[in-house]
Structures are given as C-alpha cells and as structure tokens.
Design a protein around this motif. Structure first.
Motif, PDB file in Angstrom:
ATOM      1  N   ALA A  79      -4.059   5.048   6.144  1.00  0.00           N
ATOM      2  CA  ALA A  79      -5.481   5.219   6.434  1.00  0.00           C
ATOM      3  C   ALA A  79      -5.753   5.213   7.932  1.00  0.00           C
ATOM      4  CB  ALA A  79      -6.278   4.111   5.750  1.00  0.00           C
ATOM      5  N   PRO A 122      -2.603  14.714   3.076  1.00  0.00           N
ATOM      6  CA  PRO A 122      -2.885  13.311   3.408  1.00  0.00           C
ATOM      7  C   PRO A 122      -2.024  12.774   4.549  1.00  0.00           C
ATOM      8  CG  PRO A 122      -2.603  13.604   1.041  1.00  0.00           C
ATOM      9  CD  PRO A 122      -2.192  14.886   1.681  1.00  0.00           C
ATOM     10  N   GLU A 149      -5.734   9.687  -0.813  1.00  0.00           N
ATOM     11  CA  GLU A 149      -6.163   9.380   0.549  1.00  0.00           C
ATOM     12  C   GLU A 149      -4.988   9.210   1.494  1.00  0.00           C
ATOM     13  OE1 GLU A 149      -8.651   5.986   0.313  1.00  0.00           O
ATOM     14  OE2 GLU A 149     -10.274   7.026  -0.759  1.00  0.00           O
ATOM     15  N   THR A 150      -3.840   8.840   0.966  1.00  0.00           N
ATOM     16  CA  THR A 150      -2.634   8.684   1.774  1.00  0.00           C
ATOM     17  C   THR A 150      -1.454   9.271   1.002  1.00  0.00           C
ATOM     18  OG1 THR A 150      -2.028   6.530   0.858  1.00  0.00           O
ATOM     19  CG2 THR A 150      -3.508   6.536   2.776  1.00  0.00           C
TER      20      THR A 150
END
Length: 403
Positions: free
Chosen positions: A270, A266, A143-144
């Motif tokens: 977030a 990514p 996600e990152t």
C-alpha cells in the motif's frame, strides 16, 4: 471462440501500395498485419513528397534488417523490439537522425544507445500495466500484489502469446524490485538473484489463485484478442491484464451493454507506487535505403501529424509521444498521459533482451514463462517449486548468452 485468423479476416483487406505516382517508391517494412497494417497504410498515403510502398515482414523483420542484400532492403523500418537497436548487425545499418523530431526525454534516451546519436523515433507506444474488467461487475479488485494471491475473480490470459506472460512477469518484478529490473538486460548474474526468484513465486501464486486447471489448459491455446473476448464478449472471465490496445477489440466485439474499465497493475504494498511497463514501435531510416528515408521518419513521428494518424488515435488502440492525450477516447486519456510523462517507467524487458533469452514464441524467456504458467495452473505445482525450476532455467539460459 473467435480465432486469430477469423479476427483478421473480419477486418477489411488493404493493398500494400500507398501514395501517388513519382520516383521509385519509398519502401517501408513493418511487422503488423490486419487492422494495424490497414491503418498504417492510410497514414502512409498522406505522405506528400513520395510514393510509399508498405510491406509486412512479420516476425522476419529482424532477419531482413540483418541480411546482406541491399536490393530488397527497406528504406524505413518500424521495429517492434527495442533490443534490435542493440544488435551490432542491425545497428550498423541504421542511419542516425540528424534532425530528430522532438519527443520526451525518457523516450529519446531509449533510442540513443550512443549519447548524441538518435537512431530512431517512436511511432507508437504502449501502456503495459493495465488490468481490464467490466465496470458493472462489482469485483473486489486487488489493492496489492500479495492480495492477488487470494481469489479476486477469474483471470483471462492469452498464454499462447508469450509476450502476455512476460508482461505479467515484468509488472510483478518491477513492483517488487524496481532496482533489479533495469539490470536484467545486461547483467546475466541478476537472473539468479533472490528478487527474481521471489517475483516468479508470487507470479505463479497469482496465476494459480485466478484459474482452475481446465482454465489454464484452455489459456495455453488463447491469443491476445481471445483473452479480451473472454472478459467482454463471452463473460467467462473477470479480469485480463492487457495493454491499452485492448481497447479496439473491446469496442468492436464487446457484448451489448458491457462497459470496460481498467486499473493500474497493483503495487507491491500500500505504501509503494504501481509499476509502469511500457513498450512501442520505433521508426528507423536505414543506411542502405534512400536518402529521403529520414525525412519520412521525421514526418511520421513529428508534431505535425497526418490527419489519418490523429483519426487512428481518436478511435483508440494507438498512443504516441507526439499525440496529445486528449485526442484519445476518454477511457485511454489517463494511460496516454502516464506514457508521455513516463514517471518511473521502465521499458518492456523482453523487448530489450538479446541472445538466448530474447523473446519469441517457443524460445527464451517466453518459453520459460509458458512452462511456469503450465506448472502453476495446469499441473498445480506449489508456486515455490515451479518458481525454483523456472529460475534455474533462466540462469542457465542467461549464462549461455554471457559465455
């Protein structure tokens, strides 16, 4: 493993002449070979006003455009690196387009080094912030960027093609420091910044987490198409960061029952947006060529596109600012729309560089990143140490160009 030579040999051969008989053929120089050359020939045959001769200059296209001879100079060139527009010896030989085709403002600005003078038009563009995987694999996707320093599946990287490594670096740097990225092409001192060093360390950590030493050694012999096959044909790897033009290789050589999916490279966190690195090929009319060259460029890149060009886009592997996203295969329509809108996009850094850092296998930025890749994956050096060595070389090389 399917070698590059076997890959190209598997594609039907094509002649280098296109069009119908008439006056002296319009000479068009391109960099492609194999399937891209064959597809471009089908497009050039549709030109209604002149016979067109297409020839591949390969990696020598820059030297061809710098050369003093007008006898062999092309009328039109399709160049793969925007940095060539900024070389005085090449830019002086380009004929500005008096009536350029309509293209989005982001793309128009890139080919207008001098305001009000449009030097070319985009024939083909590329989305360089995609990561491909098998859709049914159930992989825990990162996600990152920081999450990617922990194993998220085996990476496949065609490290024998230096541009694949520079695409990695550009995405990591743009995600981590979007303010630093644009200045690196013109401000040598920025190569010594903490932001560049941090991006190199993070990059080395991601590579090290995603590959064993043996996989790293093998990656140094892999080219672009082989890295795609490792994920979708041989299934020896899980993820490959590759542009949209990975699609034709997947469609042609992917194993039966394998469905391809992709996600955006990514973001740094977030709360941040993902990077968007873009590239492409620019069509130019040259001063030494025929006066009709500009008309060919406008025809090639304008909204009234040839049928063969639309067919190429419809099969995937070809995106352009003048082709609607819905023409592309379903899996590429999202990336095509992102390219046309170009929100927060930045052009491929290595393709903008000139001087000692200019891209090319075995030299400049590509060589330094290859050595960083080797240190991170093969010799398993600490990412911080490998990054510090790479940063020092980048600074020294950039200073040579500024001297």
């Amino acid at each position: 493993m399917l070698s590059r030579r076997r890959f190209l040999a598997a594609i039907p051969a094509a002649g280098l002449a296109a069009g119908c008989a008439g006056t002296r053929p319009l000479r068009v120089a391109v960099v492609w070979s194999g399937d891209e050359l064959r597809r471009f020939l089908t497009v050039a045959r549709d030109y209604p006003h002149r016979t067109v001769t297409v020839y591949s200059a390969g990696d020598n296209i820059a030297a061809l455009l710098r050369g003093p001879s007008t006898e062999v100079a092309p009328d039109v060139a399709v160049i793969p690196r925007l940095g060539m527009l900024y070389e005085p010896g090449i830019r002086a030989g380009i004929r500005p387009l008096e009536d350029p085709p309509p293209q989005p403002e982001f793309w128009r600005r890139l080919v207008s080094p001098v305001p009000g003078r449009v030097l070319g038009a985009w024939f083909k563009i590329a989305h360089k912030s995609l990561v491909w995987h098998r859709d049914d694999h159930g992989l825990p996707l990162p996600e990152t960027l920081d999450a990617w320093t922990r194993p998220r599946g085996t990476l496949s990287i065609g490290a024998a093609d230096g541009w694949m490594l520079s695409d990695w670096f550009e995405n990591v740097l743009l995600a981590r420091s979007p303010g630093t990225y644009p200045g690196l092409g013109s401000q040598a001192e920025l190569w010594g910044s903490a932001e560049v060093a941090e991006a190199l360390e993070l990059l080395a950590a991601v590579w090290q987490a995603g590959m064993t030493a043996e996989q790293g050694r093998r990656a140094l012999t892999l080219q672009f198409h082989d890295s795609i096959l490792d994920v979708f044909t041989y299934r020896t790897a899980d993820l490959v960061a590759a542009p949209d033009f990975a699609w034709p290789v997947i469609a042609r050589y992917g194993a039966a029952g394998v469905t391809a999916a992709h996600f955006r490279f990514p973001a740094a966190s977030a709360a941040a947006g993902p990077p968007l690195v873009v590239g492409g090929d620019v069509a130019l009319a040259l001063n030494a060529g025929d006066p009709d060259a500009a008309a060919f460029v406008t025809w090639l890149t304008g909204p009234e596109r040839p049928a063969a060009l639309e067919a190429w886009a419809g099969e995937g592997g070809f995106l352009a600012p003048h082709i609607p996203p819905e023409v592309s295969p379903p899996g590429l329509r999202g990336p095509a729309g992102e390219l046309v809108q170009a929100r927060n996009a930045r052009y491929d850094l290595s393709d903008r560089l000139t001087g000692p850092l200019a891209g090319g296998d075995g030299r400049g930025l590509w060589l330094i990143l290859t050595d960083l890749f080797t240190a991170a994956t093969v010799t398993r050096e600490r990412p911080a140490a490998a990054a510090a060595a790479a940063a020092a070389r980048l600074v020294a090389t950039a200073r040579k160009g500024a001297a």
